[in-house]
Design an enzyme around this catalytic site. Structure first.
Site, short mmCIF file in Angstrom:
data_model
loop_
_atom_site.label_atom_id
_atom_site.label_comp_id
_atom_site.label_asym_id
_atom_site.label_seq_id
_atom_site.Cartn_x
_atom_site.Cartn_y
_atom_site.Cartn_z
N TYR A 89 0.85 -1.20 0.00
CA TYR A 89 0.00 0.00 0.00
C TYR A 89 0.88 1.25 0.00
O TYR A 89 0.81 2.07 -0.88
CB TYR A 89 -0.86 0.08 1.27
CG TYR A 89 -1.94 -0.95 1.48
CD1 TYR A 89 -2.43 -1.74 0.46
CD2 TYR A 89 -2.51 -1.10 2.75
CE1 TYR A 89 -3.44 -2.67 0.70
CE2 TYR A 89 -3.52 -2.00 3.01
CZ TYR A 89 -3.99 -2.79 1.98
OH TYR A 89 -4.98 -3.70 2.22
N SER A 90 1.74 1.37 1.06
CA SER A 90 2.43 2.64 1.30
C SER A 90 3.43 2.98 0.21
O SER A 90 4.05 2.10 -0.38
CB SER A 90 3.20 2.57 2.63
OG SER A 90 2.34 2.26 3.67
N SER A 96 6.59 -4.97 4.74
CA SER A 96 6.99 -5.94 5.76
C SER A 96 7.04 -7.33 5.15
O SER A 96 6.08 -7.76 4.49
CB SER A 96 5.98 -5.97 6.92
OG SER A 96 5.80 -4.70 7.45
N GLU A 147 -7.91 -5.69 9.83
CA GLU A 147 -6.57 -5.57 10.40
C GLU A 147 -6.63 -4.99 11.81
O GLU A 147 -5.86 -5.35 12.68
CB GLU A 147 -5.74 -4.66 9.50
CG GLU A 147 -4.34 -4.42 10.00
CD GLU A 147 -3.53 -3.50 9.08
OE1 GLU A 147 -4.06 -3.05 8.05
OE2 GLU A 147 -2.37 -3.27 9.40
N GLU A 155 -2.63 9.84 15.36
CA GLU A 155 -3.39 11.00 14.87
C GLU A 155 -4.50 10.53 13.91
O GLU A 155 -5.63 10.99 13.98
CB GLU A 155 -2.46 11.99 14.14
CG GLU A 155 -1.48 12.73 15.03
CD GLU A 155 -0.28 11.88 15.45
OE1 GLU A 155 -0.04 10.82 14.83
OE2 GLU A 155 0.41 12.27 16.41
C1 LIG Z 1 6.13 -1.71 11.73
C2 LIG Z 1 5.53 -1.19 10.45
C3 LIG Z 1 5.10 -2.07 9.47
C4 LIG Z 1 4.57 -1.58 8.27
N1 LIG Z 1 4.23 -2.48 7.30
C5 LIG Z 1 3.72 -2.03 6.13
C6 LIG Z 1 3.41 -2.94 5.07
O1 LIG Z 1 3.65 -4.16 5.17
N2 LIG Z 1 2.89 -2.46 3.92
C7 LIG Z 1 2.64 -1.12 3.74
O2 LIG Z 1 2.12 -0.77 2.67
N3 LIG Z 1 2.95 -0.22 4.70
C8 LIG Z 1 3.50 -0.64 5.89
N4 LIG Z 1 3.84 0.26 6.87
C9 LIG Z 1 3.71 1.69 6.59
C10 LIG Z 1 2.60 2.37 7.41
O3 LIG Z 1 1.34 1.98 6.95
C11 LIG Z 1 2.84 3.89 7.28
O4 LIG Z 1 4.10 4.16 7.87
C12 LIG Z 1 1.77 4.67 7.97
O5 LIG Z 1 0.56 4.57 7.27
C13 LIG Z 1 2.17 6.15 8.12
O6 LIG Z 1 2.55 6.68 6.90
P1 LIG Z 1 3.91 7.50 6.73
O7 LIG Z 1 4.99 6.70 7.35
O8 LIG Z 1 4.04 7.87 5.30
O9 LIG Z 1 3.72 8.81 7.63
P2 LIG Z 1 2.95 10.13 7.19
O10 LIG Z 1 1.61 9.79 6.64
O11 LIG Z 1 3.85 10.96 6.34
O12 LIG Z 1 2.74 10.84 8.60
C14 LIG Z 1 3.74 11.65 9.21
C15 LIG Z 1 3.11 12.30 10.44
O13 LIG Z 1 2.02 13.17 10.05
C16 LIG Z 1 0.84 12.82 10.77
N5 LIG Z 1 -0.35 12.99 9.90
C17 LIG Z 1 -0.45 12.61 8.60
N6 LIG Z 1 -1.68 12.89 8.14
C18 LIG Z 1 -2.38 13.46 9.16
C19 LIG Z 1 -3.71 13.93 9.32
N7 LIG Z 1 -4.59 13.91 8.32
N8 LIG Z 1 -4.08 14.42 10.54
C20 LIG Z 1 -3.20 14.47 11.57
N9 LIG Z 1 -1.92 14.02 11.48
C21 LIG Z 1 -1.51 13.53 10.29
C22 LIG Z 1 1.02 11.35 11.14
O14 LIG Z 1 0.23 11.01 12.27
C23 LIG Z 1 2.52 11.27 11.42
O15 LIG Z 1 2.78 11.69 12.73
C24 LIG Z 1 4.42 -0.18 8.06
C25 LIG Z 1 4.86 0.71 9.04
C26 LIG Z 1 5.44 0.23 10.22
C27 LIG Z 1 5.92 1.21 11.25
#
Ligand SMILES: Cc1cc2nc3c(=O)[nH]c(=O)nc-3n(C[C@H](O)[C@H](O)[C@H](O)COP(=O)(O)OP(=O)(O)OC[C@H]3O[C@@H](n4cnc5c(N)ncnc54)[C@H](O)[C@@H]3O)c2cc1C
Length: 400
Positions: free
Chosen positions: A136-137, A169, A252, A383
């Protein structure tokens, strides 16, 4: 809320208990013994062990408890599933593997898949014949998952996919993946996505490992260059992928047994405080430590009863509703505070990792502490979860 279990549920509990008592004897010595180092979590040995245990659970009929028998499930009830995960946690047994497959991909396939897809893939997920991962990400699409830029363009019988995913992951040991990709760039972002799936051995997929603060490389960057996915490898309808992905996320976020695992951790911390001296005094006699342990004990129990309220709702309404997000938000926060307290109890020893001969219990607390930092991001950040609670549970207007 009714706290009693029915006779059938208690009978099933006995079955699970007896099975665990017998089969946990086969677990390797390091599983139950804190004085022996476990294999590294990203090692081949740990992977083989996880698959072996998963298959044993499946052969005993304990996986896919609520899934239909025709696809390899048990055809049982939600309460049987709860009882199973309760006993697993109480016995401190290893959890099933194939987390993405079991957690949301198979449930999404059961809800949106064709008969052929369900018959082929669900039994293979159950038996860990295919391990699945989630694409997804992207670098610019995390919390705002609908902002994905990966494109899937139709060409004959295939979609041709180009783009970059991140935080995949387990991608390096997975056989299959679900993928969120843009199939119509000319409509609003939520309307032009499709939920595709593909073999991880398809030409054009390149993985690059990402090392975490634990030192393990469980994550990957995934590059997709002209990857051809047959058009029938889609869940739900074309351009309706957002709907499938959000339904999958609900699965999930509806975990079971986690509250008991937190109970185990607080018990371990109390035991640690009883055994650890600082400045000639047992930590269990230090008033500040006692207060912190008591506070967390309360939090663990509040979390447990909040989970049960969510379960009551699930039993009455048949779906894991948005309320599950409240449980998860609380549970993850409590879990992180438990790990932080473990570091406080260990004092200067908290800095010693696996490999140091002075590391407490071969550094397993350091590892779980570092691991816990990502737990509040993995399934949506706090958040984002608060936004969901605000909008879907409390009915507040959208603020962004
Ligand atoms: C252990 C782990 C396993 C993972 N496994 C997978 C996987 O297998 N497949 C996959 O696709 N992804 C995976 N991920 C990714 C995960 O889904 C994303 O890291 C998560 O959705 C956050 O996105 P980002 O890291 O881009 O942070 P961002 O979206 O850039 O967020 C950065 C900060 O901004 C804040 N923020 C963003 N938007 C808003 C809003 N609208 N309102 C308030 N605050 C906001 C967030 O809370 C955060 O503090 C994994 C992440 C981790 C840590």
């Amino acid at each position: 809320m009714d706290f009693k279990y029915t006779l059938e549920e208690e009978t099933f509990r006995e079955e699970v208990k007896n099975w665990l008592a017998e089969n946990m004897k086969e677990l390797p010595e390091w599983w139950g013994c804190r004085d022996i180092a476990r294999p590294e979590i990203d090692s081949k040995e740990y992977l083989d062990f996880s698959i072996w245990w998963h298959r044993k659970l499946n052969a005993a009929g304990f996986l896919g408890i609520t899934w239909p028998r025709e696809y390899g499930g048990r055809g049982g009830t939600i309460m049987e599933q709860v009882v199973f995960y309760e006993e697993l946690a109480k016995h401190r047994a290893p959890s099933p593997f194939n987390v993405h497959g079991m957690g949301w991909i198979a449930p999404a396939m059961l809800a949106f898949g064709t008969e052929e897809q369900k018959k082929h893939f669900i039994p293979r997920i159950l038996n860990c014949d295919d391990i699945w991962c989630t694409l997804y990400s992207e670098p610019e699409a995390g919390s705002d998952m609908a902002a994905v830029q990966t494109r899937a363009v139709e060409d004959g019988d295939d979609f041709v996919v180009n783009g970059q995913k991140v935080w995949t992951s387990g991608g390096h040991y997975s056989d299959w993946a679900v993928l969120l990709a843009k199939t119509d760039p000319d409509v609003s972002k939520h309307r032009g996505l499709s939920y595709l799936f593909m073999s991880m051995r398809t030409p054009g997929i390149t993985l690059r490992p990402l090392v975490q603060i634990t030192g393990h490389a469980d994550f990957n960057e995934t590059f997709l260059d002209d990857v051809r996915i047959p058009k029938h490898q889609i869940l739900g309808e074309k351009n309706r992928g957002w709907y499938v992905a959000t339904a999958a996320l609900e699965f999930e976020r509806s975990g079971a047994g986690a509250a008991i695992q937190r109970e185990n951790t607080i018990e371990d911390l109390i035991e640690m405080a009883r055994k650890t001296e600082r400045d000639g005094q047992l930590l269990s006699e230090n008033p500040l430590i006692r207060q912190k342990l008591a506070q967390l004990y309360i939090e663990v129990n509040v979390g447990k009863y909040t989970d049960l309220r969510g379960l009551t709702k699930l039993l009455r309404e048949g779906r894991p509703g948005s309320e599950g997000v409240i449980s998860q938000l609380m549970g993850v926060g409590t879990g992180q505070r438990l790990q932080l307290l473990a570091m406080e109890l260990l004092g200067p020893y908290s800095q010693l990792m696996r490999g140091s001969k002075y590391a407490f219990e071969h550094g397993r607390w350091q590892e779980s502490f570092l691991q816990s930092r990502g737990s509040s991001i993995a399934t949506g950040t706090p958040e984002i979860k608060r936004n969901i609670i605000g909008m879907r549970v409390l009915g507040l207007p959208r603020s962004y």
